[in-house]
Scaffold this motif. Structure first.
Motif, PDB file in Angstrom:
ATOM      1  N   ILE A  53     -11.390  -8.473   4.110  1.00 38.63           N
ATOM      2  CA  ILE A  53     -12.298  -8.618   5.246  1.00 38.63           C
ATOM      3  C   ILE A  53     -11.600  -9.313   6.413  1.00 38.63           C
ATOM      4  O   ILE A  53     -11.804  -8.958   7.577  1.00 38.63           O
ATOM      5  N   ARG A  54     -10.762 -10.267   6.107  1.00 37.66           N
ATOM      6  CA  ARG A  54     -10.129 -11.044   7.178  1.00 37.66           C
ATOM      7  C   ARG A  54      -9.149 -10.211   8.008  1.00 37.66           C
ATOM      8  O   ARG A  54      -8.692 -10.651   9.065  1.00 37.66           O
ATOM      9  N   TYR A  55      -8.824  -9.001   7.540  1.00 39.29           N
ATOM     10  CA  TYR A  55      -7.930  -8.127   8.303  1.00 39.29           C
ATOM     11  C   TYR A  55      -8.645  -7.375   9.427  1.00 39.29           C
ATOM     12  O   TYR A  55      -7.991  -6.795  10.301  1.00 39.29           O
ATOM     13  N   LEU A  56      -9.973  -7.359   9.403  1.00 36.63           N
ATOM     14  CA  LEU A  56     -10.730  -6.536  10.353  1.00 36.63           C
ATOM     15  C   LEU A  56     -10.350  -6.767  11.819  1.00 36.63           C
ATOM     16  O   LEU A  56     -10.246  -5.803  12.585  1.00 36.63           O
ATOM     17  N   PRO A  57     -10.126  -8.002  12.263  1.00 42.88           N
ATOM     18  CA  PRO A  57      -9.786  -8.198  13.682  1.00 42.88           C
ATOM     19  C   PRO A  57      -8.364  -7.770  14.044  1.00 42.88           C
ATOM     20  O   PRO A  57      -7.989  -7.800  15.220  1.00 42.88           O
ATOM     21  N   TYR A  58      -7.563  -7.370  13.045  1.00 46.24           N
ATOM     22  CA  TYR A  58      -6.147  -7.107  13.292  1.00 46.24           C
ATOM     23  C   TYR A  58      -5.791  -5.618  13.350  1.00 46.24           C
ATOM     24  O   TYR A  58      -4.631  -5.273  13.569  1.00 46.24           O
ATOM     25  N   ASN A 108       5.664  -0.502   5.457  1.00 48.01           N
ATOM     26  CA  ASN A 108       5.255  -1.540   6.391  1.00 48.01           C
ATOM     27  C   ASN A 108       3.826  -1.239   6.841  1.00 48.01           C
ATOM     28  O   ASN A 108       3.306  -0.160   6.615  1.00 48.01           O
ATOM     29  N   TRP A 109       3.186  -2.207   7.489  1.00 46.03           N
ATOM     30  CA  TRP A 109       1.771  -2.058   7.828  1.00 46.03           C
ATOM     31  C   TRP A 109       1.518  -0.911   8.803  1.00 46.03           C
ATOM     32  O   TRP A 109       0.541  -0.182   8.670  1.00 46.03           O
ATOM     33  N   ASP A 110       2.382  -0.725   9.794  1.00 47.04           N
ATOM     34  CA  ASP A 110       2.174   0.358  10.756  1.00 47.04           C
ATOM     35  C   ASP A 110       2.157   1.715  10.064  1.00 47.04           C
ATOM     36  O   ASP A 110       1.305   2.569  10.336  1.00 47.04           O
ATOM     37  N   ASP A 111       3.113   1.927   9.152  1.00 48.54           N
ATOM     38  CA  ASP A 111       3.191   3.211   8.440  1.00 48.54           C
ATOM     39  C   ASP A 111       2.019   3.375   7.478  1.00 48.54           C
ATOM     40  O   ASP A 111       1.436   4.458   7.367  1.00 48.54           O
ATOM     41  N   ARG A 112       1.696   2.306   6.794  1.00 44.40           N
ATOM     42  CA  ARG A 112       0.618   2.358   5.800  1.00 44.40           C
ATOM     43  C   ARG A 112      -0.729   2.687   6.453  1.00 44.40           C
ATOM     44  O   ARG A 112      -1.452   3.584   6.007  1.00 44.40           O
ATOM     45  N   LEU A 113      -1.046   1.982   7.531  1.00 42.27           N
ATOM     46  CA  LEU A 113      -2.314   2.223   8.210  1.00 42.27           C
ATOM     47  C   LEU A 113      -2.293   3.547   8.964  1.00 42.27           C
ATOM     48  O   LEU A 113      -3.327   4.209   9.107  1.00 42.27           O
ATOM     49  N   VAL A 142       4.466  -2.245  -7.593  1.00 43.32           N
ATOM     50  CA  VAL A 142       4.955  -3.609  -7.404  1.00 43.32           C
ATOM     51  C   VAL A 142       3.954  -4.554  -8.058  1.00 43.32           C
ATOM     52  O   VAL A 142       2.802  -4.645  -7.636  1.00 43.32           O
ATOM     53  N   VAL A 143       4.376  -5.221  -9.111  1.00 39.79           N
ATOM     54  CA  VAL A 143       3.473  -6.089  -9.868  1.00 39.79           C
ATOM     55  C   VAL A 143       2.994  -7.256  -9.013  1.00 39.79           C
ATOM     56  O   VAL A 143       1.841  -7.676  -9.089  1.00 39.79           O
ATOM     57  N   ASP A 144       3.884  -7.783  -8.165  1.00 41.63           N
ATOM     58  CA  ASP A 144       3.528  -8.892  -7.272  1.00 41.63           C
ATOM     59  C   ASP A 144       3.716  -8.423  -5.827  1.00 41.63           C
ATOM     60  O   ASP A 144       4.798  -8.592  -5.248  1.00 41.63           O
ATOM     61  N   PRO A 145       2.680  -7.826  -5.203  1.00 40.99           N
ATOM     62  CA  PRO A 145       2.804  -7.300  -3.842  1.00 40.99           C
ATOM     63  C   PRO A 145       3.279  -8.326  -2.823  1.00 40.99           C
ATOM     64  O   PRO A 145       3.948  -7.983  -1.851  1.00 40.99           O
ATOM     65  N   GLN A 146       2.934  -9.603  -3.019  1.00 40.13           N
ATOM     66  CA  GLN A 146       3.319 -10.630  -2.056  1.00 40.13           C
ATOM     67  C   GLN A 146       4.828 -10.840  -2.004  1.00 40.13           C
ATOM     68  O   GLN A 146       5.348 -11.446  -1.067  1.00 40.13           O
ATOM     69  N   SER A 147       5.537 -10.309  -3.005  1.00 41.53           N
ATOM     70  CA  SER A 147       6.987 -10.475  -3.036  1.00 41.53           C
ATOM     71  C   SER A 147       7.699  -9.483  -2.123  1.00 41.53           C
ATOM     72  O   SER A 147       8.888  -9.654  -1.833  1.00 41.53           O
ATOM     73  N   VAL A 148       6.990  -8.444  -1.661  1.00 35.13           N
ATOM     74  CA  VAL A 148       7.641  -7.412  -0.855  1.00 35.13           C
ATOM     75  C   VAL A 148       6.986  -7.188   0.502  1.00 35.13           C
ATOM     76  O   VAL A 148       7.531  -6.471   1.338  1.00 35.13           O
ATOM     77  N   ILE A 187       4.242  -8.952   3.758  1.00 31.59           N
ATOM     78  CA  ILE A 187       3.481 -10.092   4.261  1.00 31.59           C
ATOM     79  C   ILE A 187       2.061  -9.639   4.586  1.00 31.59           C
ATOM     80  O   ILE A 187       1.785  -8.445   4.712  1.00 31.59           O
ATOM     81  N   ASN A 188       1.160 -10.587   4.717  1.00 33.55           N
ATOM     82  CA  ASN A 188      -0.224 -10.264   5.037  1.00 33.55           C
ATOM     83  C   ASN A 188      -0.334  -9.718   6.456  1.00 33.55           C
ATOM     84  O   ASN A 188       0.423 -10.112   7.350  1.00 33.55           O
ATOM     85  N   LEU A 189      -1.281  -8.825   6.663  1.00 40.43           N
ATOM     86  CA  LEU A 189      -1.468  -8.226   7.975  1.00 40.43           C
ATOM     87  C   LEU A 189      -1.776  -9.278   9.035  1.00 40.43           C
ATOM     88  O   LEU A 189      -1.288  -9.205  10.162  1.00 40.43           O
ATOM     89  N   ASP A 190      -2.584 -10.269   8.676  1.00 37.81           N
ATOM     90  CA  ASP A 190      -2.950 -11.294   9.653  1.00 37.81           C
ATOM     91  C   ASP A 190      -1.819 -12.268   9.930  1.00 37.81           C
ATOM     92  O   ASP A 190      -1.889 -13.054  10.881  1.00 37.81           O
TER      93      ASP A 190
END
Length: 207
Positions: free
Chosen positions: A116-121, A149-154, A187-193, A195-198
């Motif tokens: 939810i916290r990604y909505l403004p981004y 990366n976020w641009d490609d993913r979204l 990826v078992v630990d997504p945070q390892s590869v 960063i958060n969108l916000d």
């Protein structure tokens, strides 16, 4: 016709059938995770769905709730249980979302419901991802998953919405099955590869 009616009928029918067929597996995983997570086999979190309506996504809980001396949760990698790691690597943690599909909150194929916290981004064009039901898997997930990366993913989410069809859904289903079997891009630990969108973007200005 497909996106308005047939897709929903397919989702409901297949979700109900799969839940009945895998009931023993579902119960077994629940028991193991309940033991590993002190009686908590499920992870429930609020996420934005179609038209940004908030719903509760259900997944198998793969991490415990251990905290540090300040009472704050330890990093994900330190809380991931052994059975949770297996469940995540094999994508079995997504099975409870069949319940979300039955309820009409999700579809089998669609943009993944993010925080939810990604909505403004989101960029204005990226908000199109919320014009349809979110999915258990999607175009971005079979095109690199958390390695994108976020641009490609979204951007892939928007491409899916703009090109939604039975043929595209079928291709994504087949690629998803292949990825699950081979554990490709898991990826078992997504945070390892990633960063958060916000953390990566500045919030979008209010409309």
């Amino acid at each position: 016709m497909y996106s308005l009616f047939i897709k929903r009928i397919f989702d409901f029918t297949v979700a109900l059938t799969l839940l009945l067929l895998i009931a023993p597996i579902f119960i077994g995983i629940s028991v193991f995770l309940a033991i590993a997570n002190r009686g908590k086999p499920f992870f429930v979190q609020k996420r934005p769905g179609k038209n940004e309506k908030i719903f509760s996504i259900i997944k198998f809980k793969t991490m415990n709730d251990l905290t540090d001396e300040k009472g704050e949760l330890l990093p994900d990698k330190d809380r991931l249980t052994t059975v949770g790691s297996f469940v995540r690597k094999t994508s079995l943690d997504e099975l409870p979302q069949l319940i979300n599909v039955l309820k009409g909150e999700m579809s089998f194929i669609g943009p993944r419901p993010l925080l939810i916290r990604y909505l403004p981004y989101y960029k204005e064009t990226e908000r199109l991802r919320h014009s349809i039901r979110p999915g258990i898997t999607g175009l971005a997930q079979v095109s690199g998953r958390n390695l994108l990366n976020w641009d490609d993913r979204l951007g892939l989410d928007v491409d899916y919405v703009n090109n939604l069809s039975f043929v595209l859904d079928l291709k994504i289903i087949l690629k998803t099955i292949q990825s699950v079997i081979t554990s490709k891009d898991v990826v078992v630990d997504p945070q390892s590869v990633m960063i958060n969108l916000d953390d990566e973007r500045q919030p979008r200005e209010s409309d």
